[in-house]
Write a protein that holds these residues in place. Structure first.
Motif, PDB file in Angstrom:
ATOM      1  N   SER A  12      65.595  49.017  47.264  1.00 10.50           N
ATOM      2  CA  SER A  12      65.187  49.764  48.448  1.00 10.50           C
ATOM      3  C   SER A  12      66.255  49.632  49.525  1.00 10.50           C
ATOM      4  O   SER A  12      66.876  48.578  49.660  1.00 10.50           O
ATOM      5  N   ASP A  57      63.774  54.229  48.227  1.00  9.38           N
ATOM      6  CA  ASP A  57      63.635  53.228  47.174  1.00  9.38           C
ATOM      7  C   ASP A  57      64.016  53.881  45.849  1.00  9.38           C
ATOM      8  O   ASP A  57      63.328  54.791  45.386  1.00  9.38           O
ATOM      9  N   THR A  76      63.563  53.071  42.965  1.00  9.80           N
ATOM     10  CA  THR A  76      62.509  53.010  41.960  1.00  9.80           C
ATOM     11  C   THR A  76      61.334  53.927  42.305  1.00  9.80           C
ATOM     12  O   THR A  76      60.493  54.201  41.451  1.00  9.80           O
ATOM     13  N   GLY A  77      61.250  54.370  43.554  1.00  9.90           N
ATOM     14  CA  GLY A  77      60.154  55.226  43.985  1.00  9.90           C
ATOM     15  C   GLY A  77      58.848  54.489  44.200  1.00  9.90           C
ATOM     16  O   GLY A  77      57.808  55.107  44.410  1.00  9.90           O
ATOM     17  N   GLU A  78      58.875  53.171  44.173  1.00 13.17           N
ATOM     18  CA  GLU A  78      57.647  52.389  44.322  1.00 13.17           C
ATOM     19  C   GLU A  78      57.198  52.246  45.770  1.00 13.17           C
ATOM     20  O   GLU A  78      56.015  52.337  46.064  1.00 13.17           O
ATOM     21  N   ASP A  79      58.138  52.007  46.687  1.00 15.70           N
ATOM     22  CA  ASP A  79      57.781  51.727  48.076  1.00 15.70           C
ATOM     23  C   ASP A  79      58.143  52.856  49.035  1.00 15.70           C
ATOM     24  O   ASP A  79      57.806  52.789  50.216  1.00 15.70           O
ATOM     25  N   ASP A 137      62.121  58.241  46.171  1.00 16.31           N
ATOM     26  CA  ASP A 137      63.345  57.830  45.485  1.00 16.31           C
ATOM     27  C   ASP A 137      64.512  58.719  45.913  1.00 16.31           C
ATOM     28  O   ASP A 137      64.346  59.683  46.663  1.00 16.31           O
TER      29      ASP A 137
END
Length: 126
Positions: free
Chosen positions: A14, A27, A29-32, A35
């Motif tokens: 991130s 981020d 990873t696109g988690e928080d 992306d």
């Protein structure tokens, strides 16, 4: 003139991006947060909006009213963009020739369209 952005990542994937007085979290990873490719697609569409408005004015199409762009980005086997498509809806009632003229002018005006490699230029349906 130049544009300046500062990107800082203290750990993980991130990053906090500082643009003038604004902050944007991305981020990978696109988690928080969105992306990197989602941010690129949003930036491309956001740039296309004013290009459409100016293009419509310059091609005598009048005020487009509300503009909504549904963006899709196809990914290849390496999770890289292989194609971009815009499905655009506007309040204005445009005939096919006028819509095509507005889109062509918007492509000429959009700075992000100019910055991406030609095979990623959006396929635009207005």
């Amino acid at each position: 003139m130049a544009k300046h952005v500062t990107t800082v990542s203290t750990e993980g994937f991130s990053s906090e991006n500082h643009v003038r007085d604004f902050e944007l979290t991305i981020d990978a990873t696109g988690e928080d947060a969105p992306d990197t490719l989602e941010v690129l697609l949003a930036t491309y569409a956001s740039c296309f909006v004013p290009a459409l408005r100016v293009g419509a004015e310059q091609r005598d199409a009048g005020d487009l009213g509300e503009i909504e762009i549904e963006v899709s980005g196809d990914l290849n086997d390496d999770d890289k963009l292989s194609a971009v498509a815009f499905d655009i809806s506007v309040d204005a009632d445009l005939d096919d020739d006028t819509a095509a003229a507005v889109v062509e002018r918007a492509k000429e005006l959009c700075k992000v369209h100019d910055a991406v490699k030609p095979q990623l230029h959006a396929d635009v349906d207005l």
